[in-house]
Design an enzyme around this catalytic site. Sequence first.
Site, PDB file in Angstrom:
ATOM      1  N   GLY A  92     -18.800  -3.302   1.448  1.00 40.27           N
ATOM      2  CA  GLY A  92     -17.485  -2.787   1.107  1.00 40.27           C
ATOM      3  C   GLY A  92     -16.842  -2.121   2.301  1.00 40.27           C
ATOM      4  O   GLY A  92     -17.395  -2.140   3.400  1.00 40.27           O
ATOM      5  N   HIS A  93     -15.685  -1.516   2.072  1.00 39.67           N
ATOM      6  CA  HIS A  93     -14.937  -0.907   3.170  1.00 39.67           C
ATOM      7  C   HIS A  93     -15.071   0.610   3.186  1.00 39.67           C
ATOM      8  O   HIS A  93     -14.290   1.300   3.825  1.00 39.67           O
ATOM      9  CB  HIS A  93     -13.460  -1.313   3.108  1.00 39.67           C
ATOM     10  CG  HIS A  93     -13.250  -2.781   3.333  1.00 39.67           C
ATOM     11  ND1 HIS A  93     -12.007  -3.371   3.383  1.00 39.67           N
ATOM     12  CD2 HIS A  93     -14.135  -3.794   3.515  1.00 39.67           C
ATOM     13  CE1 HIS A  93     -12.144  -4.675   3.593  1.00 39.67           C
ATOM     14  NE2 HIS A  93     -13.423  -4.956   3.668  1.00 39.67           N
TER      15      HIS A  93
END
Length: 388
Positions: A235-236
Amino acid sequence: MILILIFTFFYHTSSFASNPSYNVKSFGAKSDGNSDSTKAFLSAWSAACATTQPASIYVPPGRYLLRNAFFNGKMCKNKAITIRIDGTLVAPSDYNAIGNSGTWLKFQRVTGVSISGGTLDGQGTTLWDCKNSGKSCPKGATSLAFYSSNNISIDSLSSLNSQMFHILIYSCHNANLNNLKISAPGNSPNTDGIHLQQSSGVTITNSRIGTGDDCVSIGPGNSNLWIENLSCGPGHGISIGSLGWDVQEAGVENVTVKMATFSGTQNGVRVKTWARPSNGFVKHVLFQHVVIVNAQNPIIIDQHYCPGDNNCPTEVSGVKISDVTYQDIQGTSATQVAVKFDCSKASPCQGIRLENVNLSYKNRAAQASCSNAGGTTAGIIQPSSCLY
Ligand SMILES: *[C@@H]1O[C@H](CO)[C@@H](O)[C@H](O)[C@H]1NC(C)=O
Ligand SMILES: *[C@@H]1O[C@H](CO)[C@@H](O)[C@H](O)[C@H]1NC(C)=O
Ligand SMILES: *[C@@H]1O[C@H](CO)[C@@H](O)[C@H](O)[C@H]1NC(C)=O
Ligand SMILES: *[C@@H]1O[C@H](CO)[C@@H](O)[C@H](O)[C@H]1NC(C)=O
């Protein structure tokens, strides 16, 4: 005396027994994964809403196909509805069925709703394929959204493969999200785990998020957020922002992130603002006890966000960032620059505080990079600070 005891006993048993429970199957829901159960769920909702004592809606094991479902609180008399889910709610496999609607399961103007257990399967794969192919596709639907609601809780829920965001909390006050398991592949577009906007008093605890976009994204107008025991990756990372798209924008205030682990993520803890004029702000943020394993940008403030260099006439952000503390941040960076404070020339970052930060790159010293960033340090700081 005995009479009083007997009375008390019956009083309590009967009041317990009279808390109504509505099984979606008795409203016609089918657990075969193919029959449209939307109407049955909404009928169970209406029945629960018609009562005033605490009520539950029960979803037994099995798979339930639901199209867009709007759980409207406007006419709901009940302020304590628990939706207990032992099954899986499945979105239509054809993304066109809900992909233009914005939200798959939508709660609006509800008070005291709890969702407990269960799995949401957004079936996003075909929509992501469409988006990744460059064709024109629907924007996609958020799997579960609460709008303008109070005192809500989501506990022990799993969300898989949402078309867009997994969970959205918008204009809500007091929301407890606990023990969530959110997953989608690392390359699935726009599948933010939890997006918060214009909300206050939201807590996210004991949750695991692996997805294709931000694990948690914190938009404009949020305050008093608490995130504890979060594991993120792929994810970010956690992102405060993007902020500052609008000239007049509500700020973000009082955010605590405590005990979080980021593994193989694009970012660890990020603040991101558009390079546009804005009166927005970010203040009073604490990132504490964070472990980072191989994130590309473990610590980052990016005030020059402007993908494609479009729509950023002044190329500086007006968002004012102050009082952001990083305390006990340990781990490794996947790039040489492990700490990056790229703040706005128009409104430099103030009151950044680094305390016991130790990030390395390939077993060597990493680097820090600063522009327009002021603050203080304490304890071990690796890479050494570049704050003025
Ligand atoms: C929300 O819950 C709190 C504490 O339980 C209660 O004091 C408050 O009145 C509730 N708010 C609403 C709008 O029901
Ligand atoms: C900050 O938010 C927390 C909840 O996350 C709350 O308990 C605390 O009172 C808030 N602090 C201020 C100064 O509002
Ligand atoms: C976070 O995890 C720790 C260790 O497992 C636990 O003691 C603590 O209660 C958790 N925090 C919350 C808010 O549940
Ligand atoms: C920083 O962390 C590394 C890896 O965990 C460790 O070997 C090193 O001793 C730490 N540095 C300091 C100054 O504590």
